[in-house]
Design a protein around this motif. Structure first.
Motif, mmCIF file in Angstrom:
data_model
loop_
_atom_site.group_PDB
_atom_site.id
_atom_site.type_symbol
_atom_site.label_atom_id
_atom_site.label_comp_id
_atom_site.label_asym_id
_atom_site.label_seq_id
_atom_site.Cartn_x
_atom_site.Cartn_y
_atom_site.Cartn_z
ATOM 1 N N PHE A 444 0.842 -1.199 0.000
ATOM 2 C CA PHE A 444 0.000 0.000 0.000
ATOM 3 C C PHE A 444 0.874 1.244 0.000
ATOM 4 C CE2 PHE A 444 -2.147 3.441 2.315
ATOM 5 C CZ PHE A 444 -3.255 3.613 1.494
ATOM 6 N N SER A 473 5.799 -0.389 1.663
ATOM 7 C CA SER A 473 4.386 -0.395 2.054
ATOM 8 C C SER A 473 4.151 0.488 3.284
ATOM 9 C CB SER A 473 3.921 -1.818 2.348
ATOM 10 O OG SER A 473 2.530 -1.811 2.673
ATOM 11 N N GLU A 474 3.050 1.233 3.236
ATOM 12 C CA GLU A 474 2.695 2.143 4.328
ATOM 13 C C GLU A 474 1.636 1.536 5.254
ATOM 14 O OE1 GLU A 474 1.686 5.947 2.607
ATOM 15 O OE2 GLU A 474 3.366 5.807 1.197
ATOM 16 N N GLU A 475 1.312 0.259 4.995
ATOM 17 C CA GLU A 475 0.375 -0.462 5.873
ATOM 18 C C GLU A 475 1.201 -1.262 6.883
ATOM 19 O OE1 GLU A 475 -1.977 -1.604 8.056
ATOM 20 O OE2 GLU A 475 -3.247 -0.855 6.402
ATOM 21 N N SER A 476 1.296 -0.744 8.125
ATOM 22 C CA SER A 476 2.186 -1.340 9.132
ATOM 23 C C SER A 476 1.778 -2.758 9.530
ATOM 24 C CB SER A 476 2.217 -0.450 10.380
ATOM 25 O OG SER A 476 0.904 -0.289 10.911
ATOM 26 N N LYS A 477 0.478 -3.076 9.449
ATOM 27 C CA LYS A 477 0.006 -4.394 9.868
ATOM 28 C C LYS A 477 0.563 -5.509 8.987
ATOM 29 C CE LYS A 477 -4.405 -2.677 11.698
ATOM 30 N NZ LYS A 477 -5.872 -2.700 11.510
ATOM 31 N N THR A 478 0.788 -5.210 7.709
ATOM 32 C CA THR A 478 1.207 -6.254 6.773
ATOM 33 C C THR A 478 2.643 -6.098 6.288
ATOM 34 O OG1 THR A 478 0.349 -4.975 4.908
ATOM 35 C CG2 THR A 478 -1.156 -6.555 5.942
ATOM 36 N N LEU A 488 -4.343 -8.285 7.268
ATOM 37 C CA LEU A 488 -5.055 -7.060 6.898
ATOM 38 C C LEU A 488 -6.503 -7.139 7.340
ATOM 39 C CD1 LEU A 488 -4.699 -4.355 5.331
ATOM 40 C CD2 LEU A 488 -5.531 -5.558 3.302
ATOM 41 N N SER A 492 -10.731 -3.630 4.735
ATOM 42 C CA SER A 492 -9.854 -2.917 3.798
ATOM 43 C C SER A 492 -9.748 -3.632 2.453
ATOM 44 C CB SER A 492 -8.446 -2.785 4.403
ATOM 45 O OG SER A 492 -8.494 -2.071 5.619
ATOM 46 N N SER A 516 -7.651 2.243 -2.818
ATOM 47 C CA SER A 516 -8.101 1.731 -1.515
ATOM 48 C C SER A 516 -9.516 2.185 -1.196
ATOM 49 C CB SER A 516 -7.162 2.207 -0.402
ATOM 50 O OG SER A 516 -7.272 3.611 -0.234
ATOM 51 N N HIS A 523 -3.258 0.041 -3.843
ATOM 52 C CA HIS A 523 -2.755 -1.300 -3.549
ATOM 53 C C HIS A 523 -2.076 -1.895 -4.777
ATOM 54 C CE1 HIS A 523 -4.733 -1.801 0.372
ATOM 55 N NE2 HIS A 523 -5.786 -1.184 -0.151
#
Length: 581
Positions: A444, A473-478, A488, A492, A516, A523
């Protein structure tokens, strides 16, 4: 064996007393003796009276006092019993619920109803339904408590220790909150002003400097008027701090009064004459900078003084001795119990400086131990409001602690064998089948230009997708898992993303950006592989199964205990009182 002469002495005293009465009132039927008694007999009688009378009188007075004290004790017991009966009868008269020996009066029910109504799940309930729900909850609560009391759980050492510890924590908290004056802004301001010298940083000088490269030019300036009229370079300094003024200038200015001139001074190859414009002013650390430190100091001081003032009168009731850096009370060592409680109640600003100094720590522990000892033996010594609040909160906690203790007892009794776990695993095979699925990854990126750049890099080398996800990626969870979409949030994942993945082969990257759901980024998708259906092995799930089965059995055990308690202690409801609330 010594002969007991007391009856003879009493007889002689009585005879002497009657004779004296006959002489005073001149009664004819009594002899005018003591002429019939020999002188030696009279003297012996008088000596015996003088010797024995004080002891006899003392015994008689002591006996009378003892009788009075016992009568007073009996009277107090009767009054206490009468009051207790009166209170209990008034409670029974206004009771809404009765479960065993537990009585819920109208006031208590209203208090609990208010708290019960504030729970989110109860806000939409009608008042009648709310009261009925509360009645059901209170039935469970007090039935469990009655069962626990029947088992004498409240008498166990562990229970009494926990209850006492809670009582002391509440008492110390209430005592300090109600008896130690809160520090106000005006208190801090006053302390700052009263101790201003502690925060002095230096002095500030105000002056005008006349300068020249030649000493001769300044030698001509012999008066203030000539100084003011001079065409030489002048510099004006207002409240200039001493840290930025040459030392020679400060020395000269300290000797001058306002509107006086200094001698010619040399500094950095230039010559100066200074005219002092006003007296130097002291300057201090700003109030806002020292505010937190003053608050900490005042907090420490007030609590320390209060504890000392409270414990000092109690010290005289016991034998306090100091050994090295610790104390004893009546010959018994003081444990760190007081300090342990203080750590949970008192602010760090107070405890910090004390705990690191053995003498201070030991003295504080003594003070707290004396206060807690007095609370245990003579609670009336303290403020009635504080002790009443402590009693109320301790009583409430006692009920909670009883239930917790019973629950812990039941939970500890639950055992789960290896065979139970295997049997559950064997009888429930469908629970351990991992179904067929699709594993995908994403990157992301919020900026479109950067997202296109990362897309191109991933299309060039799809095997490097995980590394690109961790880097961009700027999505820290993944991102930390190489873009693994199992981490994720399902919200989302858009239908467009699911549709895109279905068009891809294993290891293939989708050639377009997908916007997104938040419209705040894009994405980049890769279909990793299809996960086959498999049965998870027993060894992999054994520990989790043990925990799950244990928790289920514990919950069932406690639920069965509650059901038995409810049957054993039925509830009595005063419908008229309930309806009036």
């Amino acid at each position: 064996m010594k002969q007991n002469n007391n009856p003879l002495i009493f007889t002689l005293i009585f005879i002497l007393f009657v004779i004296q009465l006959s002489q005073i009132f001149q009664l004819p039927f009594l002899p005018k003796a003591p002429h019939n008694l020999k002188q030696a007999d009279q003297e012996w009688i008088l000596s015996q009276v003088e010797e024995k009378l004080p002891i006899l009188v003392q015994k008689e007075i002591g006996f009378q006092i003892h009788e009075l004290v016992m009568d007073k004790i009996k009277l107090n017991e009767k009054i206490t019993t009468a009051k207790s009966k009166l209170v209990n009868s008034s409670k029974v008269a206004s009771s809404v619920l009765k479960i065993g020996n537990s009585i819920v009066d109208k006031e208590l029910f209203q208090t609990k109803l208010k708290s019960f109504a504030e729970k989110p799940e109860n806000k939409a309930k009608a008042k009648v339904d709310l009261k009925n729900s509360l009645v059901s909850e209170l039935h469970k609560h007090y039935a469990v408590i009655e069962s626990c009391k029947r088992e004498d759980m409240q008498k166990s050492k562990d229970f009494l220790y926990k209850l006492q510890r809670f009582q002391q924590k509440v008492f110390l908290s209430e005592l300090i909150r109600n008896k130690v004056k809160t520090i106000s802004p005006s208190d801090v301001e006053k302390y700052y002003q009263d101790n201003l010298s502690l925060y002095e940083k230096g002095e500030a000088y105000s002056f005008v400097a006349l300068q020249s490269e030649k000493r001769e030019d300044l030698m001509k300036v012999s008066s203030v008027d000539l100084f003011d009229q001079s065409a030489l370079t002048k510099s004006v300094f207002k409240e200039k701090q001493d840290s930025v003024i040459p030392y020679s200038f400060m020395q000269a200015l300290n000797t001058l009064k306002p509107n006086q001139l200094s001698p010619v001074l040399r500094y950095n190859k230039l010559f100066f004459i200074l005219k002092k414009t006003k007296e130097q002013q002291k300057f201090y650390t700003p109030f806002t900078e020292v505010l937190p430190f003053i608050q900490k100091h005042l907090t420490h001081s007030r609590i320390r003084n209060f504890l000392q003032k409270t414990s000092n009168p109690i010290r005289f009731k016991y034998s306090i001795k100091k050994t090295d850096s610790s104390y004893t009370i009546d010959g018994k060592d003081i444990l760190d119990h007081g300090i342990t409680i203080a750590k949970e109640i008192l602010p760090p600003a107070f405890l910090g400086p004390i705990i690191n100094i053995p003498e201070e720590k030991s003295l504080l522990n003594l003070q707290l131990s004396l206060i807690f000892k007095e609370l245990s033996e003579n609670p009336s010594h303290f403020d009635s409001y504080v002790t009443r609040q402590t009693s109320i909160k301790t009583s409430e906690y006692k009920e909670i602690l009883l239930i917790q203790s019973k629950r812990d007892q039941l939970f500890q009794a639950v055992k789960v064998s290896e065979q139970e776990i295997k049997d559950f695993y064997t009888k429930n095979p469908n629970r351990f089948i991992q179904t067929k699925g699709e594993l995908s990854s994403h990157i992301f990126v919020s900026n479109r230009s950067k997202a296109l750049e990362v897309l191109n890099l991933s299309l060039m080398d799809s095997n490097n997708f995980a590394a690109l996800a961790k880097q961009h990626s700027e999505e820290s969870k993944t991102a930390q898992f190489g873009g693994d979409m199992r981490y994720l949030d399902k919200k989302s994942i858009t239908p467009e993303m699911n549709a895109a993945v279905k068009t891809l082969s294993e290891g293939e990257v989708y050639p377009k950006l997908i916007e997104s759901t938040s419209k705040k980024g894009f994405h980049i998708l890769k279909f990793e592989k299809t996960l086959p259906t498999e049965v998870v092995s027993f060894d992999k799930v054994k520990d989790k199964l043990r925990q799950w089965i244990t928790e289920k059995k514990q919950a069932l055990s406690f639920s069965e205990f509650i059901s038995k308690a409810i049957k054993k202690y039925p509830i009595q409801v005063d419908q008229n009182e309930l309806a009036s609330i």
